[in-house]
Scaffold this active site. Sequence first.
Site, PDB file in Angstrom:
ATOM      1  N   GLY A  13       0.904  -1.048  -0.014  1.00  0.00           N
ATOM      2  CA  GLY A  13      -0.082  -0.119  -0.055  1.00  0.00           C
ATOM      3  C   GLY A  13       0.897   1.154  -0.103  1.00  0.00           C
ATOM      4  O   GLY A  13       0.500   2.281   0.532  1.00  0.00           O
ATOM      5  N   GLY A  14       2.108   1.199  -0.716  1.00  0.00           N
ATOM      6  CA  GLY A  14       3.185   2.225  -0.522  1.00  0.00           C
ATOM      7  C   GLY A  14       2.542   3.577  -1.323  1.00  0.00           C
ATOM      8  O   GLY A  14       3.289   4.545  -1.426  1.00  0.00           O
ATOM      9  N   GLY A  19       1.042   5.571   2.791  1.00  0.00           N
ATOM     10  CA  GLY A  19       2.461   4.999   2.110  1.00  0.00           C
ATOM     11  C   GLY A  19       3.082   6.240   1.559  1.00  0.00           C
ATOM     12  O   GLY A  19       4.309   6.242   1.541  1.00  0.00           O
ATOM     13  N   TYR A 142     -15.307  -4.244   7.439  1.00  0.00           N
ATOM     14  CA  TYR A 142     -13.776  -3.571   7.443  1.00  0.00           C
ATOM     15  C   TYR A 142     -13.360  -3.861   9.012  1.00  0.00           C
ATOM     16  O   TYR A 142     -12.296  -4.072   9.016  1.00  0.00           O
ATOM     17  CB  TYR A 142     -14.038  -2.142   6.968  1.00  0.00           C
ATOM     18  CG  TYR A 142     -12.711  -1.353   7.470  1.00  0.00           C
ATOM     19  CD1 TYR A 142     -11.658  -1.294   6.228  1.00  0.00           C
ATOM     20  CD2 TYR A 142     -12.429  -0.536   8.536  1.00  0.00           C
ATOM     21  CE1 TYR A 142     -10.572  -0.710   6.436  1.00  0.00           C
ATOM     22  CE2 TYR A 142     -11.212   0.244   8.706  1.00  0.00           C
ATOM     23  CZ  TYR A 142     -10.362   0.086   7.807  1.00  0.00           C
ATOM     24  OH  TYR A 142      -9.289   0.925   7.718  1.00  0.00           O
ATOM     25  N   VAL A 172      -7.208   9.507   9.290  1.00  0.00           N
ATOM     26  CA  VAL A 172      -6.022   9.969   8.778  1.00  0.00           C
ATOM     27  C   VAL A 172      -6.353  11.311   7.611  1.00  0.00           C
ATOM     28  O   VAL A 172      -7.293  10.867   6.966  1.00  0.00           O
ATOM     29  CB  VAL A 172      -5.117   9.036   8.294  1.00  0.00           C
ATOM     30  CG1 VAL A 172      -3.708   9.446   7.680  1.00  0.00           C
ATOM     31  CG2 VAL A 172      -4.806   7.839   9.152  1.00  0.00           C
ATOM     32  N   LYS A 193     -15.553  19.279  -2.243  1.00  0.00           N
ATOM     33  CA  LYS A 193     -16.907  19.882  -2.277  1.00  0.00           C
ATOM     34  C   LYS A 193     -16.615  21.270  -2.111  1.00  0.00           C
ATOM     35  O   LYS A 193     -17.575  21.743  -3.121  1.00  0.00           O
ATOM     36  CB  LYS A 193     -17.763  19.286  -1.220  1.00  0.00           C
ATOM     37  CG  LYS A 193     -18.257  17.660  -1.645  1.00  0.00           C
ATOM     38  CD  LYS A 193     -19.577  17.468  -1.022  1.00  0.00           C
ATOM     39  CE  LYS A 193     -19.348  17.000   0.183  1.00  0.00           C
ATOM     40  NZ  LYS A 193     -20.530  16.303   0.932  1.00  0.00           N
TER      41      LYS A 193
HETATM   42  P1  NAP Z   1      -5.240   4.493   0.387  1.00  0.00           P
HETATM   43  O1  NAP Z   1      -5.042   5.821   0.178  1.00  0.00           O
HETATM   44  O2  NAP Z   1      -6.530   4.135  -0.286  1.00  0.00           O
HETATM   45  O3  NAP Z   1      -4.278   3.297  -0.194  1.00  0.00           O
HETATM   46  C1  NAP Z   1      -4.656   2.120  -0.097  1.00  0.00           C
HETATM   47  C2  NAP Z   1      -3.353   1.393  -0.537  1.00  0.00           C
HETATM   48  O4  NAP Z   1      -3.536  -0.024  -0.627  1.00  0.00           O
HETATM   49  C3  NAP Z   1      -2.915   1.727  -1.979  1.00  0.00           C
HETATM   50  O5  NAP Z   1      -1.501   1.719  -2.094  1.00  0.00           O
HETATM   51  C4  NAP Z   1      -3.472   0.624  -2.891  1.00  0.00           C
HETATM   52  O6  NAP Z   1      -2.591   0.443  -4.007  1.00  0.00           O
HETATM   53  C5  NAP Z   1      -3.168  -0.419  -2.077  1.00  0.00           C
HETATM   54  N1  NAP Z   1      -4.129  -1.643  -2.269  1.00  0.00           N
HETATM   55  C6  NAP Z   1      -5.330  -1.420  -2.305  1.00  0.00           C
HETATM   56  N2  NAP Z   1      -5.684  -2.858  -2.723  1.00  0.00           N
HETATM   57  C7  NAP Z   1      -4.978  -3.619  -2.843  1.00  0.00           C
HETATM   58  C8  NAP Z   1      -4.638  -4.859  -3.385  1.00  0.00           C
HETATM   59  N3  NAP Z   1      -5.526  -5.662  -3.773  1.00  0.00           N
HETATM   60  N4  NAP Z   1      -3.395  -5.245  -3.736  1.00  0.00           N
HETATM   61  C9  NAP Z   1      -2.177  -4.635  -3.493  1.00  0.00           C
HETATM   62  N5  NAP Z   1      -2.455  -3.178  -3.126  1.00  0.00           N
HETATM   63  C10 NAP Z   1      -3.719  -2.775  -2.966  1.00  0.00           C
HETATM   64  O7  NAP Z   1      -5.258   4.187   1.959  1.00  0.00           O
HETATM   65  P2  NAP Z   1      -4.739   4.894   3.296  1.00  0.00           P
HETATM   66  O8  NAP Z   1      -5.653   5.826   3.861  1.00  0.00           O
HETATM   67  O9  NAP Z   1      -3.270   5.153   2.962  1.00  0.00           O
HETATM   68  O10 NAP Z   1      -4.581   3.494   4.268  1.00  0.00           O
HETATM   69  C11 NAP Z   1      -3.465   2.637   4.525  1.00  0.00           C
HETATM   70  C12 NAP Z   1      -3.953   2.079   5.854  1.00  0.00           C
HETATM   71  O11 NAP Z   1      -4.037   2.801   6.981  1.00  0.00           O
HETATM   72  C13 NAP Z   1      -4.811   0.806   5.584  1.00  0.00           C
HETATM   73  O12 NAP Z   1      -4.403  -0.509   6.099  1.00  0.00           O
HETATM   74  C14 NAP Z   1      -6.229   1.530   6.355  1.00  0.00           C
HETATM   75  O13 NAP Z   1      -7.122   0.651   6.581  1.00  0.00           O
HETATM   76  C15 NAP Z   1      -5.407   2.130   7.495  1.00  0.00           C
HETATM   77  N6  NAP Z   1      -6.206   3.505   8.224  1.00  0.00           N
HETATM   78  C16 NAP Z   1      -6.479   4.379   7.197  1.00  0.00           C
HETATM   79  C17 NAP Z   1      -7.297   5.453   7.777  1.00  0.00           C
HETATM   80  C18 NAP Z   1      -7.663   6.715   7.060  1.00  0.00           C
HETATM   81  O14 NAP Z   1      -8.491   7.560   7.415  1.00  0.00           O
HETATM   82  N7  NAP Z   1      -7.348   6.981   5.877  1.00  0.00           N
HETATM   83  C19 NAP Z   1      -7.638   5.547   9.002  1.00  0.00           C
HETATM   84  C20 NAP Z   1      -6.953   4.445   9.782  1.00  0.00           C
HETATM   85  C21 NAP Z   1      -6.388   3.392   9.425  1.00  0.00           C
HETATM   86  P3  NAP Z   1      -3.071   1.335  -5.500  1.00  0.00           P
HETATM   87  O15 NAP Z   1      -2.525   2.781  -5.254  1.00  0.00           O
HETATM   88  O16 NAP Z   1      -2.321   0.570  -6.480  1.00  0.00           O
HETATM   89  O17 NAP Z   1      -4.649   1.110  -5.511  1.00  0.00           O
HETATM   90  O1  GFB Z   2     -14.288   9.919   7.511  1.00  0.00           O
HETATM   91  P1  GFB Z   2     -15.755   9.424   7.250  1.00  0.00           P
HETATM   92  O2  GFB Z   2     -16.451   9.245   6.244  1.00  0.00           O
HETATM   93  O3  GFB Z   2     -15.575   8.350   8.217  1.00  0.00           O
HETATM   94  O4  GFB Z   2     -16.639  10.671   8.238  1.00  0.00           O
HETATM   95  P2  GFB Z   2     -15.756   7.801   9.652  1.00  0.00           P
HETATM   96  C1  GFB Z   2     -17.940  10.502   8.383  1.00  0.00           C
HETATM   97  C2  GFB Z   2     -18.535  11.753   9.164  1.00  0.00           C
HETATM   98  O5  GFB Z   2     -18.348  12.935   8.526  1.00  0.00           O
HETATM   99  C3  GFB Z   2     -20.130  11.470   9.254  1.00  0.00           C
HETATM  100  C4  GFB Z   2     -19.883  13.194   8.081  1.00  0.00           C
HETATM  101  O6  GFB Z   2     -20.586  11.929  10.324  1.00  0.00           O
HETATM  102  C5  GFB Z   2     -20.766  11.955   7.953  1.00  0.00           C
HETATM  103  O7  GFB Z   2     -22.107  12.269   8.245  1.00  0.00           O
HETATM  104  N1  GFB Z   2     -19.552  14.108   6.773  1.00  0.00           N
HETATM  105  C6  GFB Z   2     -20.126  15.372   6.499  1.00  0.00           C
HETATM  106  C7  GFB Z   2     -19.070  13.388   5.535  1.00  0.00           C
HETATM  107  N2  GFB Z   2     -19.844  15.298   5.095  1.00  0.00           N
HETATM  108  C8  GFB Z   2     -19.187  14.360   4.875  1.00  0.00           C
HETATM  109  C9  GFB Z   2     -18.453  14.114   3.410  1.00  0.00           C
HETATM  110  O8  GFB Z   2     -18.722  14.919   2.422  1.00  0.00           O
HETATM  111  N3  GFB Z   2     -17.925  13.005   3.216  1.00  0.00           N
HETATM  112  C10 GFB Z   2     -17.815  11.998   4.231  1.00  0.00           C
HETATM  113  N4  GFB Z   2     -17.324  10.826   3.896  1.00  0.00           N
HETATM  114  N5  GFB Z   2     -18.625  12.451   5.358  1.00  0.00           N
HETATM  115  C11 GFB Z   2     -14.676   5.690   8.628  1.00  0.00           C
HETATM  116  C12 GFB Z   2     -14.850   4.264   8.617  1.00  0.00           C
HETATM  117  O9  GFB Z   2     -15.742   6.151   9.446  1.00  0.00           O
HETATM  118  O10 GFB Z   2     -13.494   5.844   9.327  1.00  0.00           O
HETATM  119  C13 GFB Z   2     -13.711   3.408   7.806  1.00  0.00           C
HETATM  120  O11 GFB Z   2     -16.223   4.087   7.947  1.00  0.00           O
HETATM  121  C14 GFB Z   2     -12.567   4.122   8.472  1.00  0.00           C
HETATM  122  O12 GFB Z   2     -14.126   2.100   7.836  1.00  0.00           O
HETATM  123  C15 GFB Z   2     -12.349   5.423   8.642  1.00  0.00           C
HETATM  124  O13 GFB Z   2     -11.944   3.322   9.249  1.00  0.00           O
HETATM  125  C16 GFB Z   2     -11.211   6.129   9.438  1.00  0.00           C
HETATM  126  O14 GFB Z   2     -15.070   8.425  10.600  1.00  0.00           O
HETATM  127  O15 GFB Z   2     -17.423   7.779  10.184  1.00  0.00           O
END
Ligand code: NAP
Ligand code: GFB
Length: 320
Positions: A13-14, A19, A142, A172, A193
């Site tokens: 996921g780099g 990454g 998830y 994040v 948006k």
């Molecule tokens: P992201 O930007 O969506 O990146 C996902 C990464 O996973 C990309 O490098 C993607 O590759 C790769 N990937 C997805 N499916 C794959 C597959 N089948 N085979 C190989 N690679 C695959 O996600 P991120 O936000 O950086 O998340 C990184 C980690 O942090 C995840 O484990 C996520 O669950 C965790 N996390 C994220 C958040 C958040 O708010 N974003 C919060 C808590 C934890 P491509 O670029 O080629 O698609």
């Molecule tokens: O980041 P988010 O989609 O995920 O935030 P969660 C959702 C909250 O933001 C809800 C409000 O209260 C939504 O009603 N919201 C307001 C919006 N405007 C927007 C918008 O334009 N887009 C989105 N997406 N939300 C996720 C999990 O939960 O958190 C995943 O579902 C993941 O599994 C991630 O772990 C870190 O914080 O609710």
Amino acid sequence: MSRQGPMKVLVTGGSGLVGTAIQQVVKEEGRDGEEEWIFLSSKDADLTNCEETLAVFHKHRPTHVIHLAAMVGGLFKNMKYNLDFWRKNVFINDNVLQAAHEVGVVKVVSCLSTCIFPDKTSYPIDETMIHDGPPHQSNFGYAYAKRMIDVHNRAYFQQHGRCFTAVIPTNVFGPHDNFSIEDGHVLPGLIHKAYLAQKEGKPLTVWGSGTPRRQFIYSLDLARLFLWVLREYPEVDPIILSVGEEDEVSIREAADAVVESLGFTGEVVYDTSKADGQFKKTASNAKLHRYRPDFQFTPFRQALKETCDWFVANYDSARK
Ligand code: NAP
Ligand code: GFB
């Protein structure tokens, strides 16, 4: 169990949000020669596929792994695809951890999320509470898949003495995020948006009531902590990587901050027909604080401004 010679780190996921932040921090540190880093994307191997996963691990033979690859999305994507989130992530995690074991990886740091904790709980949430009750129903696919990484880690340690561990970040955000309005997380969604609304002279629509609360961590802060965990954190048990409980903000406050950072001048409206999701998942960073009392988080407003500036400067190529 430790191998001789320099660390060779493979990051699954780099190419994603976290990454690319790790890529940047590694580059800034300039420790070329001491460590070798390989950043994988899905183009290098589909990690849901066992053979492709083993092949890429045999090709690189890493000593250390940061495992980020996952099907990831915001609340609304999770609500639509619980089955896919469960299956893809279970396949990816099982393939990656077993391949790491087979090539003799010394340490794996995987990535959980604070949304995997029980929905009905006491606060603040801590690391001991992962398996205490069902997660919020919006993202149970998830959440259960991520919880199973903790089961993997404990079992690899018990049966094979492996140091496979995990971090638990809160929500994040940062440069290179997925700015998809439908499928992304709240901050990149609101940034996109608001950018369009400003350009088109329309109102910014925030989804839900704005009352839910979130702790946001900047991807570059998370990347710095990831490197510390990889090099120094000694436990198999996971560690929450979060700003303090006092830094939790409401979605309304987050939307106000996006408006300010982007200089949006139009009307802001709330669409309460859209889901709120989990009300809060307030996490304790006491364990992190015990290990790293010195660590300084980037202030939320500064990190958000940097993210907005990055999005505007990279609008054409940004993921959206
Ligand atoms: P992201 O930007 O969506 O990146 C996902 C990464 O996973 C990309 O490098 C993607 O590759 C790769 N990937 C997805 N499916 C794959 C597959 N089948 N085979 C190989 N690679 C695959 O996600 P991120 O936000 O950086 O998340 C990184 C980690 O942090 C995840 O484990 C996520 O669950 C965790 N996390 C994220 C958040 C958040 O708010 N974003 C919060 C808590 C934890 P491509 O670029 O080629 O698609
Ligand atoms: O980041 P988010 O989609 O995920 O935030 P969660 C959702 C909250 O933001 C809800 C409000 O209260 C939504 O009603 N919201 C307001 C919006 N405007 C927007 C918008 O334009 N887009 C989105 N997406 N939300 C996720 C999990 O939960 O958190 C995943 O579902 C993941 O599994 C991630 O772990 C870190 O914080 O609710």
